[in-house]
Structure formats: structure tokens, C-alpha cells
Design an enzyme around this catalytic site. Structure first.
Site, PDB file in Angstrom:
ATOM      1  NE  ARG A  26      -1.177   2.476   2.913  1.00  0.00           N
ATOM      2  CZ  ARG A  26      -0.634   3.595   3.374  1.00  0.00           C
ATOM      3  NH1 ARG A  26      -0.564   4.682   2.618  1.00  0.00           N
ATOM      4  NH2 ARG A  26      -0.093   3.640   4.579  1.00  0.00           N
ATOM      5  CG  ASP A  27       3.037   4.446   3.011  1.00  0.00           C
ATOM      6  OD1 ASP A  27       2.939   5.310   2.130  1.00  0.00           O
ATOM      7  OD2 ASP A  27       3.297   4.714   4.191  1.00  0.00           O
ATOM      8  CG  HIS A 218       3.466   4.977   9.220  1.00  0.00           C
ATOM      9  ND1 HIS A 218       2.854   3.933   8.550  1.00  0.00           N
ATOM     10  CD2 HIS A 218       3.814   5.873   8.260  1.00  0.00           C
ATOM     11  CE1 HIS A 218       2.828   4.196   7.256  1.00  0.00           C
ATOM     12  NE2 HIS A 218       3.404   5.369   7.041  1.00  0.00           N
ATOM     13  CG  HIS A 220       7.423   7.859   5.415  1.00  0.00           C
ATOM     14  ND1 HIS A 220       7.256   7.394   4.127  1.00  0.00           N
ATOM     15  CD2 HIS A 220       6.231   7.677   6.032  1.00  0.00           C
ATOM     16  CE1 HIS A 220       6.004   6.975   3.970  1.00  0.00           C
ATOM     17  NE2 HIS A 220       5.355   7.134   5.115  1.00  0.00           N
ATOM     18  CB  CYS A 251       2.651  10.407   1.013  1.00  0.00           C
ATOM     19  SG  CYS A 251       0.920  10.934   0.972  1.00  0.00           S
ATOM     20  CG  ASN A 260       6.685   3.554   4.614  1.00  0.00           C
ATOM     21  OD1 ASN A 260       6.347   3.712   3.453  1.00  0.00           O
ATOM     22  ND2 ASN A 260       5.908   3.852   5.638  1.00  0.00           N
TER      23      ASN A 260
HETATM   24  P1  HMG Z   1     -13.305  14.351  -2.865  1.00  0.00           P
HETATM   25  O1  HMG Z   1     -12.968  14.743  -4.263  1.00  0.00           O
HETATM   26  O2  HMG Z   1     -13.501  15.435  -1.855  1.00  0.00           O
HETATM   27  O3  HMG Z   1     -14.520  13.325  -2.856  1.00  0.00           O
HETATM   28  O4  HMG Z   1     -12.124  13.397  -2.371  1.00  0.00           O
HETATM   29  P2  HMG Z   1     -16.063  13.561  -2.656  1.00  0.00           P
HETATM   30  O5  HMG Z   1     -16.433  13.007  -1.335  1.00  0.00           O
HETATM   31  O6  HMG Z   1     -16.418  14.989  -2.974  1.00  0.00           O
HETATM   32  O7  HMG Z   1     -16.677  12.650  -3.832  1.00  0.00           O
HETATM   33  C1  HMG Z   1     -16.398  12.945  -5.204  1.00  0.00           C
HETATM   34  C2  HMG Z   1     -16.619  11.722  -6.057  1.00  0.00           C
HETATM   35  O8  HMG Z   1     -15.662  10.710  -5.699  1.00  0.00           O
HETATM   36  C3  HMG Z   1     -18.004  11.084  -5.889  1.00  0.00           C
HETATM   37  O9  HMG Z   1     -18.358  10.554  -7.160  1.00  0.00           O
HETATM   38  C4  HMG Z   1     -17.741   9.927  -4.958  1.00  0.00           C
HETATM   39  O10 HMG Z   1     -18.631   8.834  -5.104  1.00  0.00           O
HETATM   40  C5  HMG Z   1     -16.351   9.489  -5.389  1.00  0.00           C
HETATM   41  P3  HMG Z   1     -19.476  11.280  -8.056  1.00  0.00           P
HETATM   42  O11 HMG Z   1     -20.671  11.307  -7.156  1.00  0.00           O
HETATM   43  O12 HMG Z   1     -18.912  12.631  -8.327  1.00  0.00           O
HETATM   44  O13 HMG Z   1     -19.534  10.384  -9.240  1.00  0.00           O
HETATM   45  N1  HMG Z   1     -15.661   8.835  -4.289  1.00  0.00           N
HETATM   46  C6  HMG Z   1     -15.092   7.620  -4.317  1.00  0.00           C
HETATM   47  N2  HMG Z   1     -14.971   6.700  -5.297  1.00  0.00           N
HETATM   48  C7  HMG Z   1     -14.354   5.537  -4.964  1.00  0.00           C
HETATM   49  N3  HMG Z   1     -13.877   5.253  -3.745  1.00  0.00           N
HETATM   50  C8  HMG Z   1     -13.975   6.156  -2.754  1.00  0.00           C
HETATM   51  C9  HMG Z   1     -14.600   7.395  -3.040  1.00  0.00           C
HETATM   52  N4  HMG Z   1     -14.852   8.472  -2.281  1.00  0.00           N
HETATM   53  C10 HMG Z   1     -15.484   9.355  -3.049  1.00  0.00           C
HETATM   54  N5  HMG Z   1     -13.508   5.861  -1.530  1.00  0.00           N
HETATM   55  C11 HMG Z   1     -11.382  11.578  -0.984  1.00  0.00           C
HETATM   56  C12 HMG Z   1     -12.125  12.909  -1.049  1.00  0.00           C
HETATM   57  C13 HMG Z   1     -11.172  11.257   0.464  1.00  0.00           C
HETATM   58  C14 HMG Z   1     -12.216  10.525  -1.669  1.00  0.00           C
HETATM   59  C15 HMG Z   1     -10.035  11.750  -1.732  1.00  0.00           C
HETATM   60  O14 HMG Z   1      -9.376  12.870  -1.211  1.00  0.00           O
HETATM   61  C16 HMG Z   1      -9.139  10.538  -1.628  1.00  0.00           C
HETATM   62  O15 HMG Z   1      -9.449   9.492  -2.171  1.00  0.00           O
HETATM   63  N6  HMG Z   1      -7.973  10.690  -0.951  1.00  0.00           N
HETATM   64  C17 HMG Z   1      -7.057   9.597  -0.745  1.00  0.00           C
HETATM   65  C18 HMG Z   1      -5.628  10.084  -0.684  1.00  0.00           C
HETATM   66  C19 HMG Z   1      -4.696   8.938  -0.355  1.00  0.00           C
HETATM   67  O16 HMG Z   1      -5.019   7.780  -0.515  1.00  0.00           O
HETATM   68  N7  HMG Z   1      -3.467   9.287   0.125  1.00  0.00           N
HETATM   69  C20 HMG Z   1      -2.483   8.333   0.483  1.00  0.00           C
HETATM   70  C21 HMG Z   1      -2.798   7.574   1.743  1.00  0.00           C
HETATM   71  S1  HMG Z   1      -2.433   8.480   3.222  1.00  0.00           S
HETATM   72  C22 HMG Z   1      -0.733   8.166   3.513  1.00  0.00           C
HETATM   73  O17 HMG Z   1      -0.067   7.645   2.674  1.00  0.00           O
HETATM   74  C23 HMG Z   1      -0.172   8.497   4.869  1.00  0.00           C
HETATM   75  C24 HMG Z   1       0.073   7.254   5.738  1.00  0.00           C
HETATM   76  O18 HMG Z   1       0.962   6.355   5.101  1.00  0.00           O
HETATM   77  C25 HMG Z   1       0.641   7.676   7.100  1.00  0.00           C
HETATM   78  C26 HMG Z   1       1.843   8.629   6.976  1.00  0.00           C
HETATM   79  O19 HMG Z   1       2.863   8.248   6.391  1.00  0.00           O
HETATM   80  O20 HMG Z   1       1.701   9.739   7.471  1.00  0.00           O
HETATM   81  C27 HMG Z   1      -1.237   6.501   6.013  1.00  0.00           C
HETATM   82 MG    MG Z   2       3.137   6.523   5.168  1.00  0.00          MG
END
Ligand code: HMG
Ligand code: MG
Length: 312
Positions: A26-27, A218, A220, A251, A260
Site C-alpha cells: 500500500r504505502d 510509522h 518514513h 506519499c 518508509n
Molecule cells: P473528494 O474529491 O472530496 O470526494 O475526495 P467527494 O467526497 O467529494 O466525492 C467525489 C466523487 O468521488 C463522488 O463521485 C464519490 O462517489 C467518489 P461522483 O458522485 O462525483 O460520481 N468517491 C469515491 N470513489 C471511490 N472510492 C472512494 C470514493 N470516495 C469518493 N472511496 C477523498 C475525497 C477522500 C475521496 C479523496 O481525497 C481521496 O481518495 N484521498 C485519498 C488520498 C490517499 O489515498 N493518500 C495516500 C494515503 S495516506 C498516507 O499515505 C499516509 C500514511 O501512510 C501515514 C503517513 O505516512 O503519514 C497513512
Molecule cells: Mg506513510
């Protein structure tokens, strides 16, 4: 390939056993620009499980436009779901939870931010709007009998806002804990933490009523501090450590985030300290060498490089 292991010298101040929460699929992969075939991802998860990792974070049910590399979550998850390991998946909202539940996921993770800038960049929300988005996810997941992890990003520093005050991180971590997350994973997304800061945050969280038994770390490895920070957390009593095989990672919404903590580097240290992990370091290293071949570049992990170095 060398099958070298470190000499074991135990330290009674450290835990006897650590659970490694492997985040490579994933990450590790989420930031790869070129699409990794779903079959390769499934094989990666299988090999990690075979190397003894008991928890392998498999993928994310996020919006496919936000993280295109993980757009194949629906295809991947059924390929790995029968494996005898814990397979948490990231879900940002109820839509993500529905997708994960439809495939029989048993563990999910929501992911909050200690800072406003990263909440906006990663989730298109303020910190509090993101917490409001997670609340029904956590409630429904707990009702469905799932284990729920709450990630907290930018716990120590943020590329836009600089150093993050401990109290700010404590507030958001406590909110995730109160919401019902079983485990809280403290993310140093851009790798700027140092051991004293780690110790201060863990102590402050305990003071706010969050016990160490619910905390994971966690790190990095951007500034090469991930292992020293891990050791500080172990000394504090933390027994769950996130790591990514081969040191893959980053990220997509925090440009200064590099890989990481490499799982091999972690296992080398834990093996040397006589801390049980259940992981076979040689099998894990072989997996990262194989994955590096799939990605077309060598692993950044020092341990992978040392153990796979061919004597001439
Ligand atoms: P948004 O654009 O604000 O979404 O994104 P929305 O709620 O306004 O919805 C817009 C459209 O997206 C809608 O479709 C929803 O159905 C669809 P429409 O009605 O327009 O046809 N939608 C989805 N479709 C599929 N799956 C979903 C989903 N949600 C909405 N789950 C949102 C908001 C949260 C969805 C977006 O910002 C997002 O997906 N962000 C994810 C970012 C991400 O994955 N980042 C990496 C992980 S975090 C990380 O790596 C840090 C970590 O490792 C810890 C660290 O290191 O610190 C964990
Ligand atoms: Mg991370």
C-alpha cells in the site's frame, strides 16, 4: 546471496516481541508512477506472508483518480483474501468502507492529519471535516466486527507548516481514539522526527489517556532517523511498528516523503536485539530483490543491499 544474521545481544528494557505492520503493497507502491500489474502486487503480498509477516496492508479503497496506482483494489483484494494473515486496507470514507466490506475485508484504516495543509492536500477537507468523514466509517466498521486502525499523518513536521506542536498531534490522535479506533499509528510522513520528539509525543499521549498498548509507529526514512526513532518507541513500550519491504514508499500528496523504514533494516535490528517478529530475513530480502526487479531499480534498503551483495 548472503544469509547473514546479526549476533544477538538482548536488552531487558525492550519488548520481547514486536508485530510488524507491513505497508509495502500500500504505502510502498501507492507512489509508483508506472502501473504495477495486479498479479505482481498479489505475488508481492503472497511472498511477504510467506516470509512470516503477519499483517500486510494490501491496498486502499480511495478515489482511483487520487491514487491511480491502487485503482485495481477490487481486482487485487480477492486474489489475496484467503491468505492466513491480517490484511488491512485503507478507507477514507463510507464509499471506501462499502467497497471494502463488499469484498470481505476484516480490517480497515482511516487516515487523519495533524495539520490543516496535509488534510486539504490528502483528503480535500479541513482536519475536523476529515474527522467528521471518518466517524460514521469507524462506527459502522466496529459494528460490523472489523478491526479499525486510525492513522495520523504529519505528527512531527509538515512540508508546508514546519514543526508540528505535540499538543496538536495529541488532539487529533485522541479524537481518533475516542471515535473507536483500536489502534493509532503515528505517522512521520516526511521523516523529520528525532528520538526525543518521539519520546515526548508518546509521553504526552499517555498523559492524555491514550495507552501505549494502542499505539503504533510509522516512520518514513527521509533523514535516516527511522530506526533510531523506532528504538525510542520500543523503549517507551510500543510493540507495533510499521515498515515497508525494501524501503519502498512515499506519499503522492506530500512530495517530500520518501520511503518508509525498510522492513529488512527493522528486522536486522530486532533480530540483533533478540526481539521476536516471526519474520525470515532471508526470505524477506529475496522478496524485496524480486520486487526491485519488477520495478526496475534497486531497493534503497541498506540491509537488502548488504544481504544481496554478490561476492566477486
Ligand atoms: P473528494 O474529491 O472530496 O470526494 O475526495 P467527494 O467526497 O467529494 O466525492 C467525489 C466523487 O468521488 C463522488 O463521485 C464519490 O462517489 C467518489 P461522483 O458522485 O462525483 O460520481 N468517491 C469515491 N470513489 C471511490 N472510492 C472512494 C470514493 N470516495 C469518493 N472511496 C477523498 C475525497 C477522500 C475521496 C479523496 O481525497 C481521496 O481518495 N484521498 C485519498 C488520498 C490517499 O489515498 N493518500 C495516500 C494515503 S495516506 C498516507 O499515505 C499516509 C500514511 O501512510 C501515514 C503517513 O505516512 O503519514 C497513512
Ligand atoms: Mg506513510
Amino acid at each position: 546471496m548472503s544469509t547473514g544474521l546479526p549476533m544477538t545481544v538482548t536488552d531487558p528494557a525492550l519488548p520481547a516481541r514486536v508485530r510488524i505492520h507491513e505497508v509495502g503493497p500500500r504505502d510502498g507502491l501507492q507512489n509508483e508512477k508506472t502501473a504495477v500489474p495486479t498479479g505482481v502486487k498479489a505475488e508481492f503480498v503472497r511472498r511477504l506472508a510467506a516470509a512470516g509477516l503477519s499483517t500486510v496492508e494490501a491496498t486502499s479503497f480511495v478515489h482511483p483518480k487520487w491514487v491511480p496506482q491502487l485503482a485495481d483494489a477490487e481486482e487485487l483484494f480477492p486474489l489475496v483474501n484467503g491468505l492466513p494473515v491480517r490484511l488491512p486496507v485503507l478507507v477514507p470514507n463510507e464509499r471506501g468502507l462499502d467497497r471494502a466490506l463488499a469484498l470481505g475485508a476484516r480490517e480497515v484504516a482511516v487516515f487523519a492529519s495533524a495539520t490543516e495543509s496535509f488534510a486539504r492536500a490528502n483528503l480535500n477537507r479541513t482536519v475536523d471535516e476529515a474527522l467528521a468523514m471518518f466517524e460514521p466509517v469507524v462506527i459502522r466498521a466496529v459494528e460490523a466486527g472489523l478491526k479499525v486502525r486510525g492513522y495520523l499523518s504529519m505528527c512531527f513536521g509538515d512540508p508546508w507548516e514546519g514543526a508540528v506542536p505535540v499538543e496538536r498531534t495529541v488532539r487529533v490522535t485522541k479524537a481518533l481514539a475516542d471515535m473507536g479506533c483500536d489502534e493509532l499509528s503515528l505517522g512521520d510522513t516526511i521523516g523529520v522526527a528525532t528520538p526525543g520528539h518521539v519520546q515526548a509525543l508518546l509521553t504526552a499521549l499517555n498523559g492524555a489517556g491514550v495507552p501505549t498498548s494502542r499505539l503504533a509507529v510509522h516512520f518514513h526514512d527521509t533523514y535516516g532517523q527511522a530506526l533510531s526513532n523506532t528504538l525510542a518507541a520500543l523503549r517507551h513500550g510500543v510493540t507495533t511498528v510499521d515498515a515497508s519491504a525494501g524501503g519502498l514508499g512515499g506519499c503522492p500528496y506530500a512530495k517530500s516523503a520518501t520511503g518508509n523504514l525498510a522492513t529488512e533494516d527493522l528486522v536486522w535490528m530486532l533480530d540483533g536485539l533478540g526481539i521476536e517478529t516471526g519474520v525470515d530475513l532471508a526470505a524477506l530480502t529475496a522478496t524485496s530483490v524480486w520486487m526491485a526487479e519488477q520495478l526496475g531499480r534497486p531497493s534503497p534498503s541498506r540491509t537488502v543491499r548488504a544481504l544481496s551483495h554478490k561476492e566477486s
